[in-house]
Design an enzyme around this catalytic site. Structure first.
Site, PDB file in Angstrom:
ATOM      1  N   SER A   1      66.715  22.641  24.647  1.00  0.00           N
ATOM      2  CA  SER A   1      67.412  21.633  23.835  1.00  0.00           C
ATOM      3  C   SER A   1      66.551  20.956  22.782  1.00  0.00           C
ATOM      4  CB  SER A   1      68.026  20.563  24.741  1.00  0.00           C
ATOM      5  OG  SER A   1      69.171  21.079  25.380  1.00  0.00           O
TER       6      SER A   1
ATOM      7  N   LYS B   1      67.844  21.225  19.267  1.00  0.00           N
ATOM      8  CA  LYS B   1      68.818  20.309  18.672  1.00  0.00           C
ATOM      9  C   LYS B   1      68.203  19.468  17.538  1.00  0.00           C
ATOM     10  CE  LYS B   1      71.798  19.857  22.766  1.00  0.00           C
ATOM     11  NZ  LYS B   1      71.174  20.551  23.909  1.00  0.00           N
TER      12      LYS B   1
ATOM     13  N   SER C   1      71.890  14.923  25.052  1.00  0.00           N
ATOM     14  CA  SER C   1      71.640  16.358  24.932  1.00  0.00           C
ATOM     15  C   SER C   1      72.918  17.165  25.142  1.00  0.00           C
ATOM     16  CB  SER C   1      70.560  16.804  25.930  1.00  0.00           C
ATOM     17  OG  SER C   1      70.028  18.052  25.542  1.00  0.00           O
TER      18      SER C   1
END
Length: 417
Positions: free
Chosen positions: A67, A70, A131
């Site tokens: 993640s 991102k 997230s």
């Protein structure tokens, strides 16, 4: 603390100016730093302003980062908002696949409902604080129309930032098998985004420099995600936001998967100086935060921040032809800063002044560019843009009038003979 740093800079530069002559100068001292071997596959620490690499471990090797991906999606979104291509109040509706992903309890998410629409602001906060994976995909759809087109945009954007080694298959960093029918074409189901920690530091630095407002979101410890009155409380996955170590962390993003292990890109602004750290492949959730604290404490315990301002001029002379004086003093064109080992005394800082041409001729105006300075630290790890030193213009500290035209002609004739 700031007064102490200012005093350090003045003292450091005073020593430098005493031993520095025309061309190159050195501050000489023997300083061996203690070793730090972090318990992670790779790690990096950089100054957010200059990109100076303060610590690096296997920083160019690509690994799955989950993640932390991102952050690239956030960069593209903020870029689109600043260009007026999309707004915070733009509403977007999830696909059936994204609704399914948002309700997959194996993954971090906020639940989305089919037929409901959500603002970009809601999705952005859910992505950075909680997230949320499906919310991230929805942002990609809002920008590019489909996941495939958005992945293409991510790849293009990464290259524009100088990142050429990354492997990008998703907006959120999920393993491809979780993406259902929105998987990128011809992608293996076990594929994951891969970046080096240096890549992630580049993205983090660009975010903080160009869109510092991101920190207003990444520092939030929780948000309430409002879906038509149905509230989902989302806690930030960054546990250092509430840590009692006084490191003042206010971002940026965690990442977790079986392949990536436990990753964390952090930033802290201590004593007015911002540092970015990236940890990849820590063994568990606690370890990624503990290793980040170890890295930050290592820097604060072993380095000093050296601020070189224009009024602390690195005065070196450049020869001048056809002037009423034969040389001119120079000052740096803008404020500079470096992290240097504490108690540095020898061969640590090298100053090189290069005139802009072999013949600097009068008249010269005060403030005119007459050359370039290069500043390098012995044992320097370089900068994340690939450079090895700091560069700045060398400006004339004062004006120099030209000599009488007849005298100039005579000197020119003498030079030619």
């Amino acid at each position: 603390m700031l007064k102490k740093l200012k005093k350090l800079g003045i003292s450091f530069l005073t020593s430098l100016m005493v031993v520095t002559g025309i061309g190159q100068g050195f501050i000489n001292a023997d300083q061996t730093l203690p070793q730090l071997d972090l318990e992670a596959k790779s790690a990096i620490a950089v100054d957010a302003k200059t990109g100076q690499i303060i610590y690096a471990k296997d920083d160019k090797q690509t690994y799955p980062v989950a993640s932390m991906s991102k952050l690239l999606t956030a960069y593209i979104l903020l870029q689109a908002i600043h260009k007026g291509e999309i707004t915070w109040e733009t509403r977007v509706t999830p696909t059936a696949t994204e609704v399914d992903i948002s309700n997959n309890t194996e993954l971090t998410n906020v639940p989305l409902q089919e037929g409901h629409s959500y603002t970009i602001r809601q999705l952005y906060q859910a992505m950075l604080v909680g997230s949320a994976n499906a919310a991230t995909m929805l942002i990609g759809n809002a920008i590019s129309g489909t996941q495939t087109k958005f992945i293409d945009k991510m790849r293009e954007t990464a290259k524009s930032l100088g990142i050429t080694d990354a492997k990008i298959y998703s907006a959120n960093g999920l393993t491809a098998k979780y993406l259902g029918d929105e998987i990128y074409p011809n992608t293996d189901e076990n594929a994951e985004n891969e970046f080096s920690v240096r890549d992630m530091a580049i993205i983090s630095q660009k975010l903080i420099k160009e869109y510092p407002e991101i920190l207003e979101t990444t520092k939030l410890t929780m948000i309430d995600f409002n879906d038509n009155g149905e509230i989902t409380t989302v806690n930030n996955t960054n546990e250092l936001l509430q840590d009692d170590s006084n490191l003042e962390v206010d971002g940026l993003k965690t990442g977790t998967s079986d392949a990536a292990g436990y990753c964390f890109a952090s930033t802290t602004n201590k004593d007015g100086h911002r540092i970015i750290t990236v940890i990849a492949g820590a063994k568990d959730n606690d370890a990624r935060f503990d290793q980040t604290k170890n890295l930050l404490n290592y820097i604060y315990n072993n380095y000093d921040y050296l601020a070189i301002s224009t009024n602390q001029a690195l005065r070196q002379d450049i020869k001048v032809k056809y002037g009423k004086q034969s040389s001119i003093s120079t000052i740096i064109g803008n404020d500079l800063s470096l992290w240097v080992p504490k108690n540095t005394r020898a061969k640590a800082l090298q100053i090189k002044l290069t005139p802009k041409s072999s013949k600097i001729e009068a008249p010269i105006k005060q403030g005119e560019t007459v050359g370039d300075y290069q500043i390098t630290i012995a044992g320097n790890l370089g900068f994340i843009d690939g450079s090895t030193d700091l560069k700045t213009k060398a400006l004339a500290a004062n004006s120099v009038e030209g000599i009488n035209i007849l005298i100039k002609w005579w000197q020119m004739l003498s030079d030619a003979i």
